[in-house]
Design a protein around this motif. Sequence first.
Motif, PDB file in Angstrom:
ATOM      1  N   LEU A 146       0.831  -1.206   0.000  1.00 27.46           N
ATOM      2  CA  LEU A 146       0.000   0.000   0.000  1.00 27.46           C
ATOM      3  C   LEU A 146       0.865   1.256   0.000  1.00 27.46           C
ATOM      4  O   LEU A 146       0.607   2.200  -0.748  1.00 27.46           O
ATOM      5  CB  LEU A 146      -0.939   0.000   1.208  1.00 27.46           C
ATOM      6  CG  LEU A 146      -1.878   1.189   1.338  1.00 27.46           C
ATOM      7  CD1 LEU A 146      -2.764   1.327   0.108  1.00 27.46           C
ATOM      8  CD2 LEU A 146      -2.722   1.055   2.588  1.00 27.46           C
ATOM      9  N   LYS A 147       1.916   1.271   0.801  1.00 25.53           N
ATOM     10  CA  LYS A 147       2.821   2.432   0.825  1.00 25.53           C
ATOM     11  C   LYS A 147       3.464   2.642  -0.539  1.00 25.53           C
ATOM     12  O   LYS A 147       3.662   3.764  -0.985  1.00 25.53           O
ATOM     13  CB  LYS A 147       3.878   2.269   1.916  1.00 25.53           C
ATOM     14  CG  LYS A 147       3.331   2.437   3.319  1.00 25.53           C
ATOM     15  CD  LYS A 147       4.439   2.331   4.338  1.00 25.53           C
ATOM     16  CE  LYS A 147       3.889   2.382   5.749  1.00 25.53           C
ATOM     17  NZ  LYS A 147       3.446   3.703   6.142  1.00 25.53           N
ATOM     18  N   GLU A 148       3.802   1.565  -1.226  1.00 23.24           N
ATOM     19  CA  GLU A 148       4.395   1.663  -2.561  1.00 23.24           C
ATOM     20  C   GLU A 148       3.378   2.232  -3.565  1.00 23.24           C
ATOM     21  O   GLU A 148       3.708   3.097  -4.365  1.00 23.24           O
ATOM     22  CB  GLU A 148       4.886   0.287  -3.017  1.00 23.24           C
ATOM     23  CG  GLU A 148       5.729   0.297  -4.253  1.00 23.24           C
ATOM     24  CD  GLU A 148       7.060   1.002  -4.087  1.00 23.24           C
ATOM     25  OE1 GLU A 148       7.587   1.475  -5.107  1.00 23.24           O
ATOM     26  OE2 GLU A 148       7.581   1.082  -2.955  1.00 23.24           O
ATOM     27  N   VAL A 149       2.156   1.768  -3.515  1.00 21.25           N
ATOM     28  CA  VAL A 149       1.110   2.270  -4.415  1.00 21.25           C
ATOM     29  C   VAL A 149       0.835   3.746  -4.132  1.00 21.25           C
ATOM     30  O   VAL A 149       0.626   4.544  -5.055  1.00 21.25           O
ATOM     31  CB  VAL A 149      -0.191   1.435  -4.277  1.00 21.25           C
ATOM     32  CG1 VAL A 149      -1.340   2.074  -5.025  1.00 21.25           C
ATOM     33  CG2 VAL A 149       0.041   0.018  -4.768  1.00 21.25           C
ATOM     34  N   GLN A 150       0.866   4.140  -2.865  1.00 22.09           N
ATOM     35  CA  GLN A 150       0.616   5.540  -2.497  1.00 22.09           C
ATOM     36  C   GLN A 150       1.650   6.487  -3.102  1.00 22.09           C
ATOM     37  O   GLN A 150       1.345   7.649  -3.347  1.00 22.09           O
ATOM     38  CB  GLN A 150       0.582   5.691  -0.979  1.00 22.09           C
ATOM     39  CG  GLN A 150      -0.680   5.137  -0.368  1.00 22.09           C
ATOM     40  CD  GLN A 150      -0.643   5.124   1.147  1.00 22.09           C
ATOM     41  OE1 GLN A 150       0.414   4.963   1.749  1.00 22.09           O
ATOM     42  NE2 GLN A 150      -1.803   5.292   1.756  1.00 22.09           N
ATOM     43  N   LYS A 151       2.849   6.007  -3.370  1.00 21.17           N
ATOM     44  CA  LYS A 151       3.871   6.853  -4.006  1.00 21.17           C
ATOM     45  C   LYS A 151       3.411   7.323  -5.388  1.00 21.17           C
ATOM     46  O   LYS A 151       3.777   8.388  -5.842  1.00 21.17           O
ATOM     47  CB  LYS A 151       5.186   6.083  -4.164  1.00 21.17           C
ATOM     48  CG  LYS A 151       5.906   5.789  -2.883  1.00 21.17           C
ATOM     49  CD  LYS A 151       7.170   4.988  -3.188  1.00 21.17           C
ATOM     50  CE  LYS A 151       7.876   4.532  -1.948  1.00 21.17           C
ATOM     51  NZ  LYS A 151       9.069   3.714  -2.250  1.00 21.17           N
ATOM     52  N   TYR A 152       2.630   6.491  -6.060  1.00 25.23           N
ATOM     53  CA  TYR A 152       2.226   6.766  -7.433  1.00 25.23           C
ATOM     54  C   TYR A 152       0.792   7.273  -7.553  1.00 25.23           C
ATOM     55  O   TYR A 152       0.479   7.992  -8.502  1.00 25.23           O
ATOM     56  CB  TYR A 152       2.360   5.491  -8.282  1.00 25.23           C
ATOM     57  CG  TYR A 152       3.760   4.953  -8.289  1.00 25.23           C
ATOM     58  CD1 TYR A 152       4.709   5.464  -9.171  1.00 25.23           C
ATOM     59  CD2 TYR A 152       4.153   3.956  -7.406  1.00 25.23           C
ATOM     60  CE1 TYR A 152       6.009   4.981  -9.179  1.00 25.23           C
ATOM     61  CE2 TYR A 152       5.447   3.471  -7.414  1.00 25.23           C
ATOM     62  CZ  TYR A 152       6.376   3.985  -8.297  1.00 25.23           C
ATOM     63  OH  TYR A 152       7.655   3.512  -8.300  1.00 25.23           O
ATOM     64  N   ALA A 153      -0.078   6.891  -6.626  1.00 26.22           N
ATOM     65  CA  ALA A 153      -1.495   7.178  -6.833  1.00 26.22           C
ATOM     66  C   ALA A 153      -2.230   7.575  -5.554  1.00 26.22           C
ATOM     67  O   ALA A 153      -3.409   7.270  -5.409  1.00 26.22           O
ATOM     68  CB  ALA A 153      -2.158   5.962  -7.453  1.00 26.22           C
ATOM     69  N   ALA A 154      -1.566   8.257  -4.649  1.00 27.09           N
ATOM     70  CA  ALA A 154      -2.218   8.657  -3.399  1.00 27.09           C
ATOM     71  C   ALA A 154      -3.425   9.541  -3.687  1.00 27.09           C
ATOM     72  O   ALA A 154      -3.342  10.497  -4.456  1.00 27.09           O
ATOM     73  CB  ALA A 154      -1.233   9.392  -2.508  1.00 27.09           C
ATOM     74  N   GLY A 155      -4.557   9.196  -3.131  1.00 26.07           N
ATOM     75  CA  GLY A 155      -5.775   9.986  -3.275  1.00 26.07           C
ATOM     76  C   GLY A 155      -6.540   9.742  -4.558  1.00 26.07           C
ATOM     77  O   GLY A 155      -7.598  10.319  -4.766  1.00 26.07           O
ATOM     78  N   LYS A 156      -6.040   8.873  -5.423  1.00 28.61           N
ATOM     79  CA  LYS A 156      -6.717   8.593  -6.697  1.00 28.61           C
ATOM     80  C   LYS A 156      -7.589   7.355  -6.561  1.00 28.61           C
ATOM     81  O   LYS A 156      -7.321   6.466  -5.758  1.00 28.61           O
ATOM     82  CB  LYS A 156      -5.707   8.372  -7.816  1.00 28.61           C
ATOM     83  CG  LYS A 156      -4.924   9.614  -8.161  1.00 28.61           C
ATOM     84  CD  LYS A 156      -3.986   9.350  -9.322  1.00 28.61           C
ATOM     85  CE  LYS A 156      -3.212  10.615  -9.645  1.00 28.61           C
ATOM     86  NZ  LYS A 156      -2.298  10.408 -10.769  1.00 28.61           N
ATOM     87  N   LEU A 157      -8.614   7.304  -7.382  1.00 23.90           N
ATOM     88  CA  LEU A 157      -9.486   6.139  -7.441  1.00 23.90           C
ATOM     89  C   LEU A 157      -8.912   5.201  -8.487  1.00 23.90           C
ATOM     90  O   LEU A 157      -8.723   5.584  -9.638  1.00 23.90           O
ATOM     91  CB  LEU A 157     -10.898   6.572  -7.835  1.00 23.90           C
ATOM     92  CG  LEU A 157     -11.961   5.493  -7.905  1.00 23.90           C
ATOM     93  CD1 LEU A 157     -12.172   4.872  -6.523  1.00 23.90           C
ATOM     94  CD2 LEU A 157     -13.261   6.097  -8.398  1.00 23.90           C
ATOM     95  N   LEU A 158      -8.590   3.975  -8.097  1.00 24.75           N
ATOM     96  CA  LEU A 158      -7.971   3.018  -9.004  1.00 24.75           C
ATOM     97  C   LEU A 158      -8.888   1.834  -9.250  1.00 24.75           C
ATOM     98  O   LEU A 158      -9.587   1.380  -8.356  1.00 24.75           O
ATOM     99  CB  LEU A 158      -6.661   2.475  -8.416  1.00 24.75           C
ATOM    100  CG  LEU A 158      -5.548   3.470  -8.147  1.00 24.75           C
ATOM    101  CD1 LEU A 158      -4.372   2.752  -7.488  1.00 24.75           C
ATOM    102  CD2 LEU A 158      -5.104   4.134  -9.426  1.00 24.75           C
ATOM    103  N   TYR A 159      -8.855   1.329 -10.475  1.00 26.46           N
ATOM    104  CA  TYR A 159      -9.515   0.071 -10.814  1.00 26.46           C
ATOM    105  C   TYR A 159      -8.411  -0.953 -10.983  1.00 26.46           C
ATOM    106  O   TYR A 159      -7.459  -0.740 -11.730  1.00 26.46           O
ATOM    107  CB  TYR A 159     -10.313   0.206 -12.113  1.00 26.46           C
ATOM    108  CG  TYR A 159     -10.740  -1.130 -12.667  1.00 26.46           C
ATOM    109  CD1 TYR A 159     -11.771  -1.842 -12.064  1.00 26.46           C
ATOM    110  CD2 TYR A 159     -10.108  -1.678 -13.761  1.00 26.46           C
ATOM    111  CE1 TYR A 159     -12.154  -3.075 -12.555  1.00 26.46           C
ATOM    112  CE2 TYR A 159     -10.489  -2.907 -14.258  1.00 26.46           C
ATOM    113  CZ  TYR A 159     -11.514  -3.599 -13.659  1.00 26.46           C
ATOM    114  OH  TYR A 159     -11.891  -4.819 -14.142  1.00 26.46           O
ATOM    115  N   ILE A 160      -8.505  -2.056 -10.293  1.00 29.02           N
ATOM    116  CA  ILE A 160      -7.500  -3.105 -10.402  1.00 29.02           C
ATOM    117  C   ILE A 160      -8.177  -4.314 -11.032  1.00 29.02           C
ATOM    118  O   ILE A 160      -9.013  -4.961 -10.407  1.00 29.02           O
ATOM    119  CB  ILE A 160      -6.903  -3.467  -9.024  1.00 29.02           C
ATOM    120  CG1 ILE A 160      -6.276  -2.224  -8.388  1.00 29.02           C
ATOM    121  CG2 ILE A 160      -5.891  -4.598  -9.164  1.00 29.02           C
ATOM    122  CD1 ILE A 160      -5.777  -2.430  -6.989  1.00 29.02           C
ATOM    123  N   PRO A 161      -7.838  -4.619 -12.294  1.00 25.74           N
ATOM    124  CA  PRO A 161      -8.469  -5.758 -12.964  1.00 25.74           C
ATOM    125  C   PRO A 161      -8.085  -7.073 -12.305  1.00 25.74           C
ATOM    126  O   PRO A 161      -7.041  -7.169 -11.651  1.00 25.74           O
ATOM    127  CB  PRO A 161      -7.921  -5.684 -14.394  1.00 25.74           C
ATOM    128  CG  PRO A 161      -6.722  -4.826 -14.321  1.00 25.74           C
ATOM    129  CD  PRO A 161      -6.859  -3.939 -13.129  1.00 25.74           C
TER     130      PRO A 161
END
Length: 63
Positions: A15-30
Amino acid sequence: MKYENASDVIPEGLLKEVQKYAAGKLLYIPSGEEKKQHCHDISGYGHATRGDGGGMGLNHTFH
């Protein structure tokens, strides 16, 4: 499809790694099992414009 809080699903380190790139964004994960399709593949538009036999084509002559 329902929304879930990422902190309830993803391990903290990831989660910390994903937050580096997309903090606060709504993501769709297929799911990873879905076949990737472009909108023109579904509509047939790409076949029509490429002339590969998948549609009428742009220069089709009506008799």
